[in-house]
Motif scaffolding. Structure first.
Motif, short mmCIF file in Angstrom:
data_model
loop_
_atom_site.label_atom_id
_atom_site.label_comp_id
_atom_site.label_asym_id
_atom_site.label_seq_id
_atom_site.Cartn_x
_atom_site.Cartn_y
_atom_site.Cartn_z
N ASP A 144 1.03 -1.39 0.00
CA ASP A 144 -0.09 0.16 0.19
C ASP A 144 1.21 1.38 0.10
N VAL A 148 3.42 -0.58 3.55
CA VAL A 148 2.84 -2.16 4.24
C VAL A 148 2.40 -2.87 3.12
N GLU A 149 3.26 -4.57 3.78
CA GLU A 149 2.99 -5.16 2.41
C GLU A 149 1.48 -6.40 2.05
N LEU A 150 0.94 -6.19 1.21
CA LEU A 150 -0.08 -6.58 0.51
C LEU A 150 -0.82 -8.60 0.71
N THR A 151 -1.57 -8.71 1.84
CA THR A 151 -1.85 -10.54 1.04
C THR A 151 -2.89 -10.70 0.65
N ARG A 153 -5.33 -11.19 2.66
CA ARG A 153 -5.82 -11.81 3.36
C ARG A 153 -6.50 -10.02 3.71
N ASN A 154 -4.96 -8.81 3.78
CA ASN A 154 -5.56 -7.93 4.68
C ASN A 154 -5.90 -6.56 3.55
N LEU A 155 -6.07 -7.26 1.98
CA LEU A 155 -6.92 -6.35 1.06
C LEU A 155 -7.88 -6.54 1.12
N ARG A 156 -8.39 -5.59 1.36
CA ARG A 156 -10.23 -4.47 0.62
C ARG A 156 -10.84 -4.82 -0.94
#
Length: 171
Positions: A144, A148-151, A153-156
């Motif tokens: 982002d 912060v690295e996104l996967t 699981r933490n991507l909306r």
């Protein structure tokens, strides 16, 4: 307001219900309409590797002339490639990546990385590395704006059908 009447409600925008509505409002579907066909992506790979002429695309890809012609025309019409006279010989035509086409670079690198990992073969013809140092590329990752690295699981993902109408009006 009278107590026997319900309060008025504001209808929320409906989610797309048909394939056409989904394609019109989904950026992934719209991108696939432009570059999602196999030959288009391979033409783009060759363009990133420096190919510019019809005969060179044909020779390197082993593609039928009519298919190559149709794919090049589509990519030019959609703004991914431009069709220009050669700088060396104005009688020759070259296909060059536009800024829109150049912005597909991370996508092609991600696809190459994915193919190397998940569809391996004993003799992979394409190896990606830093031209200056020779270092292989690290896995493609998504961050982002705060780093912060996104996967998954933490991507909306927000489905905003009203945004599709706004985008279409400004295009």
């Amino acid at each position: 307001m009278r107590p026997d009447r319900p309060a008025p409600t504001i209808p929320s925008p409906a989610l797309p219900t048909t394939a056409a509505e989904l394609s019109a409002s989904c950026p992934i579907a719209r991108a696939l309409e432009i570059v999602g066909e196999r030959w288009s992506l391979l033409i783009l790979r060759e363009a990133f590797l420096g190919q510019r002429r019809f005969n060179d695309f044909e020779r390197r890809l082993g593609i039928a002339r009519n298919i190559l012609s149709a794919r090049l025309r589509h990519l030019v019409e959609r703004g991914v490639l431009s069709r220009e006279p050669s700088r060396e010989d104005a009688r020759q035509i070259e296909y060059r990546l536009t800024p829109m086409g150049k912005s597909l670079f991370p996508l092609l690198v991600a696809m190459a990385d994915w193919g190397t990992r998940w569809a391996p073969c004993a003799d992979t013809a394409l190896r990606l590395q830093n031209a200056d140092s020779g270092a292989p590329l690290d896995a493609v990752r998504v961050f982002d704006r705060d780093g912060v690295e996104l996967t998954p699981r933490n991507l909306r993902l927000e489905w905003r059908p009203d945004a599709a109408q706004t985008t279409a009006a400004t295009d």
